[in-house]
Design a protein around this motif. Structure first.
Motif, PDB file in Angstrom:
ATOM      1  N   UNK A   1     -11.546   8.735 -27.146  1.00 49.89           N
ATOM      2  CA  UNK A   1     -10.991   7.943 -28.124  1.00 49.89           C
ATOM      3  C   UNK A   1     -11.647   6.979 -28.588  1.00 49.89           C
ATOM      4  N   UNK A   2     -11.521   6.284 -29.806  1.00 52.31           N
ATOM      5  CA  UNK A   2     -12.272   5.277 -30.448  1.00 52.31           C
ATOM      6  C   UNK A   2     -11.386   3.801 -29.913  1.00 52.31           C
ATOM      7  N   UNK A   3      -9.996   4.003 -29.759  1.00 52.97           N
ATOM      8  CA  UNK A   3      -9.015   2.997 -29.146  1.00 52.97           C
ATOM      9  C   UNK A   3      -8.166   3.374 -28.179  1.00 52.97           C
TER      10      UNK A   3
ATOM     11  N   UNK B   1     -11.728  -0.818 -20.437  1.00 54.02           N
ATOM     12  CA  UNK B   1     -12.066  -0.616 -21.807  1.00 54.02           C
ATOM     13  C   UNK B   1     -13.528  -1.240 -22.102  1.00 54.02           C
ATOM     14  N   UNK B   2     -13.737  -2.567 -22.014  1.00 52.24           N
ATOM     15  CA  UNK B   2     -14.910  -3.347 -22.258  1.00 52.24           C
ATOM     16  C   UNK B   2     -16.285  -2.835 -21.664  1.00 52.24           C
ATOM     17  N   UNK B   3     -16.118  -2.331 -20.455  1.00 47.29           N
ATOM     18  CA  UNK B   3     -17.212  -1.846 -19.754  1.00 47.29           C
ATOM     19  C   UNK B   3     -17.674  -0.356 -20.448  1.00 47.29           C
ATOM     20  N   UNK B   4     -16.687   0.113 -21.067  1.00 43.63           N
ATOM     21  CA  UNK B   4     -17.110   1.374 -21.554  1.00 43.63           C
ATOM     22  C   UNK B   4     -17.418   1.120 -23.106  1.00 43.63           C
ATOM     23  N   UNK B   5     -17.359   0.107 -23.786  1.00 44.17           N
ATOM     24  CA  UNK B   5     -17.702  -0.288 -25.227  1.00 44.17           C
ATOM     25  C   UNK B   5     -16.705   0.596 -25.885  1.00 44.17           C
TER      26      UNK B   5
ATOM     27  N   UNK C   1      -6.837   3.962 -17.860  1.00 42.64           N
ATOM     28  CA  UNK C   1      -7.456   4.652 -18.891  1.00 42.64           C
ATOM     29  C   UNK C   1      -8.893   5.452 -18.667  1.00 42.64           C
ATOM     30  N   UNK C   2      -9.094   5.500 -17.259  1.00 40.00           N
ATOM     31  CA  UNK C   2     -10.381   6.028 -16.825  1.00 40.00           C
ATOM     32  C   UNK C   2     -10.749   7.447 -17.475  1.00 40.00           C
ATOM     33  N   UNK C   3      -9.705   8.324 -17.354  1.00 43.92           N
ATOM     34  CA  UNK C   3     -10.128   9.693 -18.071  1.00 43.92           C
ATOM     35  C   UNK C   3     -10.271   9.706 -19.584  1.00 43.92           C
TER      36      UNK C   3
END
Length: 356
Positions: A241-243, A264-268, A232-234
């Protein structure tokens, strides 16, 4: 929906133990991909641990990145990876959650309602949600339908029946092509108080999703049926996105689950599973999480394969009990049901499974 195609894969060890997994084919050549590109990397290998499974996954994928980095190739590799883990957990006589180091636990359950979109009008949607609400469901997701006015009316009927306290999301099924059109729909449907707006645009353009998120007053989510290179890097780097949506049956199986969650968690950024609750309700508790899982309403065509398997048992506040305490994923096929469907089985697997 009168037609959906699924693929079932079996992995068999020399001991005779077996592991299984299934997914939607999306009309792609999954069986041919496994036969021609994947199987020979696994055949004859020793796989006893999660690390072993990850090593062979990445070795196989790296052998043919053009075919296996995304799309149908990654989908095929994903269900092989899931079947390998099912084999390992069954061999250890452990439920999947315990095999992964966690525990079976209750998780929120979301009912995928409103199918088929073209023929289930607002009144029928209202009746369906009222019945599900009476059975204990508190989370609902409805697909969009055309024309958009009809889709809006279905959505508002779902909210009316679900009540103020229910979670209600919408799957936009990639139909929008501009931010203005998506915002106009959200404005028309404001009374629905959407919990999220999912898969608004076709995959591949994180920028347009980000521009929608900047203007929308509801959470935006993307990711069903994606995965692969730059996912999901992009979405995360563009803060689009929020989710983030995660589907282990097409995004890399259990081997890729932890890296996607970590990103995801690293990006909050929050994340949530897509369909395939027989897998997701067991894998994610095994990894220490309890996200909502999605169930298609039986008989409506959302997931005919899963309809033939164990169904959720709801308890307080819309939570579902863990699936039956069995090794691996538990039963992931119903041979009698499969035999009644149109099927292609050149290796005779179905006949063999039906004799058990």
């Amino acid at each position: 929906m009168k037609h959906r195609e699924f693929a079932l894969v079996r992995v068999r060890a020399e001991s005779g133990n077996e592991g299984f997994a299934f997914t939607l084919t999306r009309e792609g050549p999954l069986a041919a991909t496994i036969d021609r590109v994947i199987a020979h990397h696994y055949a004859g290998e020793t796989v006893a641990t999660q690390d072993d499974a990850a090593a062979i996954f990445y070795r196989c994928q790296g052998s043919n990145l053009a075919a296996l980095a995304s799309g149908i190739g990654l989908r095929a590799l994903s269900i092989v990876d899931l079947a390998v883990h099912d084999l390992l957990a069954r061999s250890a006589r452990l439920p999947m959650a315990r095999w992964l180091g966690g525990e079976r636990r209750r998780v929120p359950a979301t009912a995928i309602i409103g199918y088929p979109p073209a023929t289930m009008g607002p009144d029928a949607v209202r009746e369906q949600v009222e019945a599900l609400r009476a059975d204990g469901w508190r989370r609902f997701k409805i697909p969009i339908a055309l024309p958009l006015e009809y889709g809006r009316d279905r959505l508002l009927a779902a909210r009316d029946a679900a009540g103020e306290d229910a979670w209600l999301g919408m799957d936009a099924a990639w139909i929008f092509r501009s931010v203005d059109d998506a915002i106009a729909f959200l404005d028309e449907a404001r009374e629905a108080r959407l919990a999220w707006f999912e898969d608004v645009f076709p995959p591949g353009d994180a920028d347009i999703v980000a521009r929608l998120r900047e203007r929308a007053d509801v959470p935006i989510t993307m990711g069903d049926e994606q995965g692969g290179s730059y996912y999901p890097e992009a979405l995360l780097q563009r803060r689009a996105v929020d989710v983030v949506r995660i589907d282990l049956t097409c995004m890399g199986g259990i081997t890729r689950a932890r890296p996607m969650i970590d990103a995801c968690e690293a990006a909050g950024t929050a994340w949530s599973p897509h369909m395939f609750a027989h897998v997701h309700s067991q894998v994610f508790p095994g990894l220490g999480y309890a996200p909502p899982v999605e169930w298609g309403v039986p008989g409506t065509g959302v997931d005919q394969f899963a309809d033939s398997l164990a169904r959720p048992q709801l308890v307080d506040d819309g939570l579902m009990e863990p699936l039956p305490d069995e090794p691996g994923f538990g039963p992931l096929f119903n041979a009698a049901w499969m035999a009644e469907q149109d099927h292609d089985d050149p290796d005779g697997l179905l006949a063999e499974l039906g004799r058990r």
